[in-house]
Design an enzyme around this catalytic site. Sequence first.
Site: not given
Length: 340
Positions: A53, A95-96, A169, A212-213, A249-250, A271, A274
């Site tokens: 990232s 990534d992002h 993120e 995300h998280g 994602h997430g 992805n 975490t």
Amino acid sequence: MPIATPEIYKEMLDRAKAGKFAYPAINVTSSQTVNAALRGFAEAESDGIIQISTGGAEFLGGQYNKDMVTGAVALAEYAHIVAEKYPVHVALHTDHCPKDKLDDYVRPLLALSEERVKAGGNPLFQSHMWDGSAESLADNLRIAQDLLEQARRANVVLEVEITPTGGEEDGVSHEINDSLYTTVDDAIRTAEALGLGEKGRYLLAASFGNVHGVYKPGNVVLRPELLKELNEGVAAKFGKQAPFDFVFHGGSGSSEEEIRTALENGVVKMNIDTDTQYAFTRPVADHMFRHYDGVLKVDGELGDKKQYDPRTWGKLAEAGMAERVVVAAQNLGSAGKKIK
């Protein structure tokens, strides 16, 4: 085996789509986490994706100047060397990357790969992500068109995120609400702007409630069946069946059923950040608590060099993260399916 060539990477994606499995895309922040990801893929007999990232690249660039391109290039070059010793194919991905970091991250990396390809070599990275989810869809796709053309010249796959993923993120954050669901109209507009492969290959990070998280199963309302609607809506208009290669994602806390549904509907990349962060850190914390008097020079004592030697707890961290990568490959169905 070496880092995947563009041809091998495309074969990986095609195999995943045809076989209804996905590759774990593991975020890394150091040479040690690269080794952990490679080890996990090798132990699972799975090909895979290693990704960096903007925050990870900045960290890798060193805290003196925090240069993202320096960090990304250095780690990619390291991965190209060490991956030779592992019996799997691995693709490198960024990534992002939001709009305000494109000129300091993805565009320079694409330019670097384009020069490598012009000289008869392979790109440094196999794919890059453009995260335009904070922009209007029109602006998002306009920028994506330009990036896709540059990626095509560099023989690189582009990943685009067309609607928001909830949570936060690396400084990109979105509220958790109804905007987290991509519509068929969004997908059709994407196909109109980017084509369906003829303008360059891309992966689509569509939103189906992703966040995300860290979340327990049931705390996030995922609708992976929405991906089928997106594919069918675009197929009806353009006549190409299963037109998209989707990215999940997430996914932390997703149930096995939600993952299976996503795979059935075209997800080829998921992805994972975490969970692998925790798997890397947990053994380190355990070591520090168990050997408190050894890792610290308590009350003026000498401590125990064998306990605070980074190699001692670093090996535990690598093993813990590698084990989680194996689990990811098993959950996503890529375990045992490496390209021979």
